[in-house]
Scaffold this motif. Structure first.
Motif, PDB file in Angstrom:
ATOM      1  N   ILE A 309      11.181 -33.207  15.214  1.00  0.00           N
ATOM      2  CA  ILE A 309      10.167 -32.673  16.114  1.00  0.00           C
ATOM      3  C   ILE A 309       9.687 -31.354  15.522  1.00  0.00           C
ATOM      4  N   ILE A 310       8.379 -31.219  15.342  1.00  0.00           N
ATOM      5  CA  ILE A 310       7.813 -29.950  14.886  1.00  0.00           C
ATOM      6  C   ILE A 310       7.708 -29.027  16.093  1.00  0.00           C
ATOM      7  N   THR A 311       8.451 -27.931  16.062  1.00  0.00           N
ATOM      8  CA  THR A 311       8.470 -27.008  17.204  1.00  0.00           C
ATOM      9  C   THR A 311       7.546 -25.808  17.021  1.00  0.00           C
ATOM     10  N   HIS A 312       6.980 -25.648  15.826  1.00  0.00           N
ATOM     11  CA  HIS A 312       6.039 -24.542  15.580  1.00  0.00           C
ATOM     12  C   HIS A 312       4.815 -24.748  16.469  1.00  0.00           C
ATOM     13  N   PRO A 313       4.415 -23.745  17.258  1.00  0.00           N
ATOM     14  CA  PRO A 313       3.286 -23.930  18.178  1.00  0.00           C
ATOM     15  C   PRO A 313       1.942 -24.054  17.484  1.00  0.00           C
ATOM     16  N   LEU A 314       1.850 -23.591  16.231  1.00  0.00           N
ATOM     17  CA  LEU A 314       0.584 -23.628  15.487  1.00  0.00           C
ATOM     18  C   LEU A 314       0.815 -24.255  14.112  1.00  0.00           C
ATOM     19  N   ALA A 315       1.443 -25.424  14.114  1.00  0.00           N
ATOM     20  CA  ALA A 315       1.849 -26.049  12.859  1.00  0.00           C
ATOM     21  C   ALA A 315       0.669 -26.358  11.955  1.00  0.00           C
ATOM     22  N   ALA A 316      -0.423 -26.885  12.531  1.00  0.00           N
ATOM     23  CA  ALA A 316      -1.573 -27.234  11.698  1.00  0.00           C
ATOM     24  C   ALA A 316      -2.154 -26.006  11.001  1.00  0.00           C
ATOM     25  N   LEU A 317      -2.185 -24.866  11.685  1.00  0.00           N
ATOM     26  CA  LEU A 317      -2.670 -23.636  11.049  1.00  0.00           C
ATOM     27  C   LEU A 317      -1.760 -23.232   9.898  1.00  0.00           C
ATOM     28  N   SER A 318      -0.461 -23.481  10.055  1.00  0.00           N
ATOM     29  CA  SER A 318       0.480 -23.205   8.972  1.00  0.00           C
ATOM     30  C   SER A 318       0.156 -24.064   7.755  1.00  0.00           C
ATOM     31  N   GLY A 319      -0.135 -25.344   7.994  1.00  0.00           N
ATOM     32  CA  GLY A 319      -0.490 -26.229   6.898  1.00  0.00           C
ATOM     33  C   GLY A 319      -1.798 -25.836   6.235  1.00  0.00           C
ATOM     34  N   LEU A 320      -2.797 -25.500   7.042  1.00  0.00           N
ATOM     35  CA  LEU A 320      -4.085 -25.070   6.489  1.00  0.00           C
ATOM     36  C   LEU A 320      -3.943 -23.774   5.705  1.00  0.00           C
ATOM     37  N   SER A 321      -3.090 -22.883   6.187  1.00  0.00           N
ATOM     38  CA  SER A 321      -2.865 -21.615   5.482  1.00  0.00           C
ATOM     39  C   SER A 321      -2.209 -21.857   4.130  1.00  0.00           C
ATOM     40  N   ALA A 322      -1.227 -22.772   4.094  1.00  0.00           N
ATOM     41  CA  ALA A 322      -0.564 -23.101   2.828  1.00  0.00           C
ATOM     42  C   ALA A 322      -1.568 -23.673   1.828  1.00  0.00           C
ATOM     43  N   PHE A 323      -2.441 -24.551   2.310  1.00  0.00           N
ATOM     44  CA  PHE A 323      -3.472 -25.127   1.437  1.00  0.00           C
ATOM     45  C   PHE A 323      -4.448 -24.060   0.971  1.00  0.00           C
ATOM     46  N   SER A 324      -4.853 -23.167   1.862  1.00  0.00           N
ATOM     47  CA  SER A 324      -5.819 -22.129   1.507  1.00  0.00           C
ATOM     48  C   SER A 324      -5.265 -21.177   0.457  1.00  0.00           C
ATOM     49  N   ARG A 325      -3.967 -20.877   0.559  1.00  0.00           N
ATOM     50  CA  ARG A 325      -3.347 -19.946  -0.395  1.00  0.00           C
ATOM     51  C   ARG A 325      -3.245 -20.568  -1.791  1.00  0.00           C
ATOM     52  N   THR A 326      -2.773 -21.809  -1.846  1.00  0.00           N
ATOM     53  CA  THR A 326      -2.533 -22.468  -3.132  1.00  0.00           C
ATOM     54  C   THR A 326      -3.047 -23.902  -3.081  1.00  0.00           C
ATOM     55  N   PRO A 327      -4.357 -24.099  -3.133  1.00  0.00           N
ATOM     56  CA  PRO A 327      -4.904 -25.451  -3.028  1.00  0.00           C
ATOM     57  C   PRO A 327      -4.453 -26.381  -4.137  1.00  0.00           C
ATOM     58  N   THR A 328      -4.097 -25.830  -5.311  1.00  0.00           N
ATOM     59  CA  THR A 328      -3.682 -26.691  -6.419  1.00  0.00           C
ATOM     60  C   THR A 328      -2.305 -27.303  -6.195  1.00  0.00           C
ATOM     61  N   ARG A 329      -1.577 -26.825  -5.191  1.00  0.00           N
ATOM     62  CA  ARG A 329      -0.274 -27.421  -4.857  1.00  0.00           C
ATOM     63  C   ARG A 329      -0.461 -28.779  -4.182  1.00  0.00           C
ATOM     64  N   PHE A 330      -1.645 -29.018  -3.664  1.00  0.00           N
ATOM     65  CA  PHE A 330      -1.910 -30.220  -2.874  1.00  0.00           C
ATOM     66  C   PHE A 330      -3.006 -31.060  -3.522  1.00  0.00           C
ATOM     67  N   GLY A 331      -2.834 -32.368  -3.447  1.00  0.00           N
ATOM     68  CA  GLY A 331      -3.840 -33.278  -3.981  1.00  0.00           C
ATOM     69  C   GLY A 331      -4.864 -33.627  -2.922  1.00  0.00           C
ATOM     70  N   VAL A 332      -5.610 -32.626  -2.479  1.00  0.00           N
ATOM     71  CA  VAL A 332      -6.606 -32.823  -1.425  1.00  0.00           C
ATOM     72  C   VAL A 332      -7.986 -32.939  -2.061  1.00  0.00           C
ATOM     73  N   SER A 333      -8.594 -34.090  -1.908  1.00  0.00           N
ATOM     74  CA  SER A 333      -9.955 -34.257  -2.425  1.00  0.00           C
ATOM     75  C   SER A 333     -10.938 -33.628  -1.440  1.00  0.00           C
ATOM     76  N   THR A 334     -11.758 -32.728  -1.942  1.00  0.00           N
ATOM     77  CA  THR A 334     -12.757 -32.081  -1.077  1.00  0.00           C
ATOM     78  C   THR A 334     -14.169 -32.596  -1.346  1.00  0.00           C
ATOM     79  N   GLU A 335     -14.285 -33.615  -2.164  1.00  0.00           N
ATOM     80  CA  GLU A 335     -15.605 -34.177  -2.456  1.00  0.00           C
ATOM     81  C   GLU A 335     -16.249 -34.690  -1.169  1.00  0.00           C
ATOM     82  N   GLY A 336     -17.446 -34.224  -0.901  1.00  0.00           N
ATOM     83  CA  GLY A 336     -18.147 -34.610   0.319  1.00  0.00           C
ATOM     84  C   GLY A 336     -17.636 -33.901   1.555  1.00  0.00           C
ATOM     85  N   ARG A 337     -16.677 -32.986   1.358  1.00  0.00           N
ATOM     86  CA  ARG A 337     -16.081 -32.281   2.509  1.00  0.00           C
ATOM     87  C   ARG A 337     -16.037 -30.773   2.281  1.00  0.00           C
TER      88      ARG A 337
END
Length: 342
Positions: A309-337
């Motif tokens: 169970i994810i108990t962090h009240p703002l878990a998605a913001l934590s994930g977005l922050s991690a991606f924003s800091r180091t986008p190359t850590r994640f294989g997120v395609s931003t084409e068209g987005r």
């Protein structure tokens, strides 16, 4: 060595991150790659006619920080220059948003991509384990989030990157298995003849199960909201509400087991969202793990698969922050987005 591809991924700080669901919107600003996100009070989407007005009035008017970039996660498919939310009247228009809010770089992801990003970013203190083995730290993961709707996503490891896999898994078919199910299912609200996961496993799903139980029991469905049903079920003051939570837990266990097999989630299955955080005690009942593991001939795989169970009240913001800091850590395609001002 920093490549041109790496540079292309980098966003300019400060970065506004936002998790926008059908009912609530959550925002924070990252001043730089090392600072903790500056969080803002949760917004009710119904309180603002547009997302632009919500960000201006509830966020930017209350800080001296002017974001240069934004990474937004929305509840719905990301397609085109005008992006509709599934359970909200807001429409995200990135090109217009750059003009009205002074942004030069906007990336829009699916909300459950953000939840998937979170499962490899959260500290152990923000996770409560519901059985299973240790899990493979590099193994694939699955995320389910009952909320206004039912979000589902996967997270897989590929070429030393974590790759979120969004989709519409909340709309898969659900069917009866037990004698009690066969009593209740004929009275569940359906969509064009079918009952999907989202018809059972979200706020509306709690109401759907509760009303069906009352119909079968011949009692009045006096509880109106998901919060009322949850409270009455937890307190035991309503037998029908208590059974609603018990069945909700079982149905969630069944579907979580299905997606554990779909993604071969040896890294674990993660339960996100406000509903699961309110029903931790029912989820600890053995019925959840029993439903989760009851997947012959693959029960042994699931007995070893951890659930958190994810108990962090703002878990998605934590994930977005991690991606924003180091986008190359994640294989997120931003084409068209991703939209950038030249």
């Amino acid at each position: 060595m920093v490549t041109q591809a790496d540079t292309d991924h980098i966003m300019k700080f400060p970065i506004l991150v936002g998790d926008i669901g059908g009912t609530n919107a959550r925002f924070a600003i990252l001043v730089d790659a090392y600072a903790e996100p500056k969080e803002f009070p949760i917004i009710q989407t119904a309180d603002f006619p547009t997302i632009d007005e919500a960000i201006q009035n509830a966020i930017l008017d209350h800080t001296s920080i002017q974001p240069r970039s934004a990474v937004l996660a929305i509840a719905g498919p990301v397609e085109g220059d005008e992006i509709d939310l599934t359970n909200c009247a807001w429409v995200v228009k990135p090109r217009q948003m750059m003009e009205t809010l002074g942004l030069s770089d906007i990336t829009v992801l699916n909300d459950f991509e953000a939840q998937a990003l979170a499962v490899v970013s959260l500290e152990p203190k923000h996770l409560e384990k519901l059985g299973g083995g240790a899990g493979d730290p590099h193994g694939s993961r699955a995320v389910l989030g009952p909320g206004t709707g039912l979000g589902v996503a996967g997270m897989v490891r590929s070429r030393n990157s974590w790759v979120p896999v969004p989709g519409e898994g909340g709309h898969v078919d659900m069917g009866p298995r037990t004698a009690r199910d066969f009593e209740i299912f004929p009275h569940l609200e359906h969509i064009e003849g079918r009952i999907s996961g989202e018809q059972l496993l979200c706020g509306r799903g709690l109401q759907n199960i509760y009303r069906a139980i009352c119909k079968v029991n011949g009692t009045e469905a006096s509880l109106q909201t998901p919060a009322d049903i949850t409270a009455a079920g937890l307190s035991g003051e309503s037998a029908e509400a208590k059974e609603t939570l018990a069945l909700f837990v079982i149905y969630l266990g069944r579907l979580a087991g299905d997606f554990a097999l779909t993604f071969m989630a040896r890294g674990g299955v993660y339960l996100a969202g406000g509903i699961v955080q309110k029903i931790v005690a029912p989820l600890k009942d053995p019925s959840f793990r029993q439903a989760f593991e009851d997947k012959a001939p693959h029960g042994e795989i699931l007995r070893e698969t951890p659930v958190y169970i994810i108990t962090h009240p703002l878990a998605a913001l934590s994930g977005l922050s991690a991606f924003s800091r180091t986008p190359t850590r994640f294989g997120v395609s931003t084409e068209g987005r991703r939209w950038r001002r030249d």
